[in-house]
Write a protein that holds these residues in place. Sequence first.
Motif, PDB file in Angstrom:
ATOM      1  N   ARG A 165       0.841  -1.193   0.000  1.00  0.00           N
ATOM      2  CA  ARG A 165       0.000   0.000   0.000  1.00  0.00           C
ATOM      3  C   ARG A 165       0.879   1.248   0.000  1.00  0.00           C
ATOM      4  N   MET A 166       0.694   2.114  -0.967  1.00  0.00           N
ATOM      5  CA  MET A 166       1.502   3.314  -1.073  1.00  0.00           C
ATOM      6  C   MET A 166       0.660   4.518  -1.469  1.00  0.00           C
ATOM      7  N   PHE A 167       1.130   5.660  -1.068  1.00  0.00           N
ATOM      8  CA  PHE A 167       0.522   6.928  -1.441  1.00  0.00           C
ATOM      9  C   PHE A 167       0.754   7.214  -2.916  1.00  0.00           C
ATOM     10  N   VAL A 168      -0.251   7.754  -3.584  1.00  0.00           N
ATOM     11  CA  VAL A 168      -0.135   8.109  -4.994  1.00  0.00           C
ATOM     12  C   VAL A 168      -0.229   9.620  -5.184  1.00  0.00           C
ATOM     13  N   ALA A 169      -1.316  10.212  -4.719  1.00  0.00           N
ATOM     14  CA  ALA A 169      -1.542  11.637  -4.930  1.00  0.00           C
ATOM     15  C   ALA A 169      -2.565  12.135  -3.932  1.00  0.00           C
ATOM     16  N   SER A 170      -2.549  13.434  -3.671  1.00  0.00           N
ATOM     17  CA  SER A 170      -3.514  14.023  -2.755  1.00  0.00           C
ATOM     18  C   SER A 170      -3.846  15.440  -3.176  1.00  0.00           C
ATOM     19  N   ILE A 171      -4.995  15.883  -2.727  1.00  0.00           N
ATOM     20  CA  ILE A 171      -5.406  17.266  -2.923  1.00  0.00           C
ATOM     21  C   ILE A 171      -6.106  17.712  -1.650  1.00  0.00           C
ATOM     22  N   ASP A 172      -5.693  18.851  -1.109  1.00  0.00           N
ATOM     23  CA  ASP A 172      -6.268  19.310   0.143  1.00  0.00           C
ATOM     24  C   ASP A 172      -7.417  20.269  -0.122  1.00  0.00           C
ATOM     25  N   ALA A 173      -7.993  20.784   0.952  1.00  0.00           N
ATOM     26  CA  ALA A 173      -9.172  21.632   0.820  1.00  0.00           C
ATOM     27  C   ALA A 173      -8.916  22.892  -0.009  1.00  0.00           C
ATOM     28  N   PRO A 174      -7.784  23.581   0.196  1.00  0.00           N
ATOM     29  CA  PRO A 174      -7.519  24.748  -0.654  1.00  0.00           C
ATOM     30  C   PRO A 174      -7.203  24.399  -2.104  1.00  0.00           C
ATOM     31  N   GLY A 175      -6.906  23.112  -2.397  1.00  0.00           N
ATOM     32  CA  GLY A 175      -6.607  22.695  -3.748  1.00  0.00           C
ATOM     33  C   GLY A 175      -5.151  22.409  -4.023  1.00  0.00           C
ATOM     34  N   ASP A 176      -4.310  22.457  -3.005  1.00  0.00           N
ATOM     35  CA  ASP A 176      -2.898  22.125  -3.190  1.00  0.00           C
ATOM     36  C   ASP A 176      -2.742  20.626  -3.392  1.00  0.00           C
ATOM     37  N   THR A 177      -1.839  20.248  -4.285  1.00  0.00           N
ATOM     38  CA  THR A 177      -1.671  18.852  -4.656  1.00  0.00           C
ATOM     39  C   THR A 177      -0.292  18.335  -4.290  1.00  0.00           C
ATOM     40  N   ASP A 178      -0.209  17.014  -4.178  1.00  0.00           N
ATOM     41  CA  ASP A 178       1.054  16.349  -3.925  1.00  0.00           C
ATOM     42  C   ASP A 178       1.029  15.015  -4.660  1.00  0.00           C
ATOM     43  N   TYR A 179       2.204  14.557  -5.103  1.00  0.00           N
ATOM     44  CA  TYR A 179       2.313  13.321  -5.866  1.00  0.00           C
ATOM     45  C   TYR A 179       3.511  12.520  -5.405  1.00  0.00           C
ATOM     46  N   ASP A 180       3.361  11.213  -5.464  1.00  0.00           N
ATOM     47  CA  ASP A 180       4.523  10.365  -5.317  1.00  0.00           C
ATOM     48  C   ASP A 180       5.413  10.522  -6.548  1.00  0.00           C
ATOM     49  N   ASP A 181       6.715  10.407  -6.345  1.00  0.00           N
ATOM     50  CA  ASP A 181       7.639  10.610  -7.450  1.00  0.00           C
ATOM     51  C   ASP A 181       7.403   9.638  -8.607  1.00  0.00           C
ATOM     52  N   SER A 182       6.893   8.457  -8.304  1.00  0.00           N
ATOM     53  CA  SER A 182       6.695   7.452  -9.332  1.00  0.00           C
ATOM     54  C   SER A 182       5.606   7.831 -10.332  1.00  0.00           C
ATOM     55  N   VAL A 183       4.725   8.751  -9.963  1.00  0.00           N
ATOM     56  CA  VAL A 183       3.630   9.145 -10.847  1.00  0.00           C
ATOM     57  C   VAL A 183       3.673  10.613 -11.239  1.00  0.00           C
ATOM     58  N   ARG A 184       4.560  11.367 -10.642  1.00  0.00           N
ATOM     59  CA  ARG A 184       4.654  12.798 -10.923  1.00  0.00           C
ATOM     60  C   ARG A 184       4.915  13.034 -12.409  1.00  0.00           C
ATOM     61  N   GLY A 185       4.137  13.923 -12.997  1.00  0.00           N
ATOM     62  CA  GLY A 185       4.256  14.204 -14.416  1.00  0.00           C
ATOM     63  C   GLY A 185       3.380  13.348 -15.289  1.00  0.00           C
ATOM     64  N   ARG A 186       2.876  12.239 -14.756  1.00  0.00           N
ATOM     65  CA  ARG A 186       1.991  11.358 -15.510  1.00  0.00           C
ATOM     66  C   ARG A 186       0.553  11.400 -14.990  1.00  0.00           C
ATOM     67  N   PHE A 187       0.398  11.555 -13.684  1.00  0.00           N
ATOM     68  CA  PHE A 187      -0.916  11.577 -13.058  1.00  0.00           C
ATOM     69  C   PHE A 187      -1.272  12.998 -12.642  1.00  0.00           C
ATOM     70  N   THR A 188      -2.561  13.307 -12.679  1.00  0.00           N
ATOM     71  CA  THR A 188      -3.052  14.596 -12.231  1.00  0.00           C
ATOM     72  C   THR A 188      -4.283  14.395 -11.366  1.00  0.00           C
ATOM     73  N   ILE A 189      -4.257  14.955 -10.168  1.00  0.00           N
ATOM     74  CA  ILE A 189      -5.403  14.890  -9.279  1.00  0.00           C
ATOM     75  C   ILE A 189      -6.125  16.238  -9.305  1.00  0.00           C
ATOM     76  N   SER A 190      -7.438  16.189  -9.286  1.00  0.00           N
ATOM     77  CA  SER A 190      -8.237  17.404  -9.276  1.00  0.00           C
ATOM     78  C   SER A 190      -9.529  17.141  -8.514  1.00  0.00           C
ATOM     79  N   ARG A 191     -10.227  18.217  -8.171  1.00  0.00           N
ATOM     80  CA  ARG A 191     -11.483  18.052  -7.445  1.00  0.00           C
ATOM     81  C   ARG A 191     -12.530  19.009  -7.975  1.00  0.00           C
ATOM     82  N   ASP A 192     -13.769  18.545  -7.943  1.00  0.00           N
ATOM     83  CA  ASP A 192     -14.923  19.335  -8.309  1.00  0.00           C
ATOM     84  C   ASP A 192     -15.779  19.436  -7.057  1.00  0.00           C
ATOM     85  N   ASN A 193     -15.676  20.546  -6.363  1.00  0.00           N
ATOM     86  CA  ASN A 193     -16.360  20.685  -5.090  1.00  0.00           C
ATOM     87  C   ASN A 193     -17.878  20.696  -5.243  1.00  0.00           C
ATOM     88  N   ALA A 194     -18.362  21.244  -6.339  1.00  0.00           N
ATOM     89  CA  ALA A 194     -19.797  21.295  -6.559  1.00  0.00           C
ATOM     90  C   ALA A 194     -20.388  19.901  -6.692  1.00  0.00           C
TER      91      ALA A 194
END
Length: 115
Positions: free
Chosen positions: A45-74
Amino acid sequence: QVQVVESGGGLVQPGGSLRLSCTLSIGTFEGYAVAWHRQSPESGRMFVASIDAPGDTDYDDSVRGRFTISRDNAKKVVFLQMNDLKPEDTAIYYCKAVRLPSIYWGQGTQVTVSA
């Protein structure tokens, strides 16, 4: 009655793309940070990506540049766009919603990258 439901997994060839969705049945979605984790026999089990309430994102190095996390609050949905998929991306992908001290996990969706 919090619900976290993943969808969008499937079988894809190396180099292909998938978009995962995490739909949250939750009172105040905007207050939650949401993360994607994955689990495989090789990596556990490993972390992949996250997005916090303000919308800041973080990625594991293995997926950075290939994966994109986003959120639709509505719509209370978090997406994980996965491009240039590799066989090592094969895993069960889990969505996690966090507003400490509460943590909610989904049941996961299978992603298989194979020729």
